[in-house]
Enzyme design. Structure first.
Site, short mmCIF file in Angstrom:
data_model
loop_
_atom_site.label_atom_id
_atom_site.label_comp_id
_atom_site.label_asym_id
_atom_site.label_seq_id
_atom_site.Cartn_x
_atom_site.Cartn_y
_atom_site.Cartn_z
CE1 TYR A 52 -3.11 -2.95 0.43
CE2 TYR A 52 -3.60 -2.23 2.65
CZ TYR A 52 -3.82 -3.09 1.61
OH TYR A 52 -4.75 -4.09 1.74
CG HIS A 110 -0.82 -8.59 0.37
ND1 HIS A 110 -0.50 -7.28 0.13
CD2 HIS A 110 -2.18 -8.63 0.37
CE1 HIS A 110 -1.61 -6.56 0.00
NE2 HIS A 110 -2.63 -7.36 0.13
#
Length: 281
Positions: A52, A110
């Protein structure tokens, strides 16, 4: 008056709030203010990720908020390009440096990146980071049962959390049932889909009218009653408060079944984000 968020116990003995605050796409000074706003609204879990590129924003918001660090839980995630063991150890340390934190409460892989097939090494790095005190609980995102079974077979430990895409158009019943039967907590990313059609759904709007709630509240209550945690995102304080105000009503069994019935075989927000084939960089 702030909402008290129920907690969910993990198999490692720790707990997480039943609702946290998602930060994908939130960054910079404005992003930090949105996170501070969420903390003020009552959120106690802040979810970020290496990919992010906002771990620094999250750390800044925590330092500038009125809430002591020890009363907050922070999640981050290891990217696909750092699955090799040594790279993973370094990336976890770098994650902490970026956020200026001493530890993460929850750290996740992730994506499994099955073609690369290094997620067992990544998991071993997370286990080591936990032993060193860099992280308190470890888990995964977007892992299918076969990926989790391989972790168990090769390392002896299943994740405490599996964060997956989950919303009424993609209810993930089979994955949720597998997680539950193996004492893995399911956490929903994009719990409201991407809005649009879902928020305009006629049946959901009827339920919202019946319960004197918003459609978003109906959906988030559905997540809660499924036994999953969720991480909705909003930069607006009134939406942040609204999303938390779901613990004062209950959906009946028929209403739960109605919402679950909206699921679609191709219900993913983006069809290419299939853990069986997707490779995160």
């Amino acid at each position: 008056m702030k909402t008290t968020i129920p907690t969910i116990k993990l198999h490692d003995g720790n707990t997480i709030p039943a609702m946290g605050f998602g930060t994908s796409g939130i960054s910079g000074a404005q992003g930090a203010q949105s996170i501070i706003s969420a903390i003020d609204a009552g959120y106690r879990l802040i979810d970020t990720a290496y990919m992010y590129e906002n771990e620094g924003t999250v750390g800044k918001a925590i330092r500038n908020s009125s809430m002591p660090r020890e009363k907050l839980q922070v999640t981050s995630k290891l990217p696909g390009r750092h699955h090799a063991y040594n790279k993973a150890i370094t990336a976890i340390q770098e994650s902490l440096y970026r956020a200026n934190l001493d530890y993460y409460d929850l750290y996740l892989i992730h994506w499994p990146n099955p073609k690369q097939d290094l997620y067992v090494e990544a998991w071993q790095a997370l286990q080591e980071a936990k032993r060193w005190g860099l992280v308190r609980s470890i888990g995964v995102c977007n892992f299918l049962p076969e990926h989790m079974e391989k972790l168990k077979l090769e390392t002896g430990e299943l994740p405490a959390v599996n964060q997956i895409e989950l919303h009424p158009y993609f209810n993930q019943e089979e994955q949720r049932n597998w997680n539950k039967s193996h004492d893995v907590v399911t956490q929903s990313w994009s719990p409201l889909g991407f809005g649009g059609d879902l928020l305009q759904n006629e049946s959901l709007n009827e339920l919202a009218h019946t319960h004197h709630k918003s459609v978003s509240q109906i959906i988030l209550r559905w997540h809660y009653q499924l036994g999953t945690a969720s991480i909705p995102k909003s930069s607006k304080f009134y939406r942040q408060q609204e999303n938390l105000a779901i613990f004062d009503f209950e959906l009946n069994d028929e209403e739960m079944k109605t919402i679950s019935s909206f699921t679609k075989e191709d219900g993913r927000i983006r069809s290419f984000l299939n853990p069986a084939t997707f490779e995160e960089e």
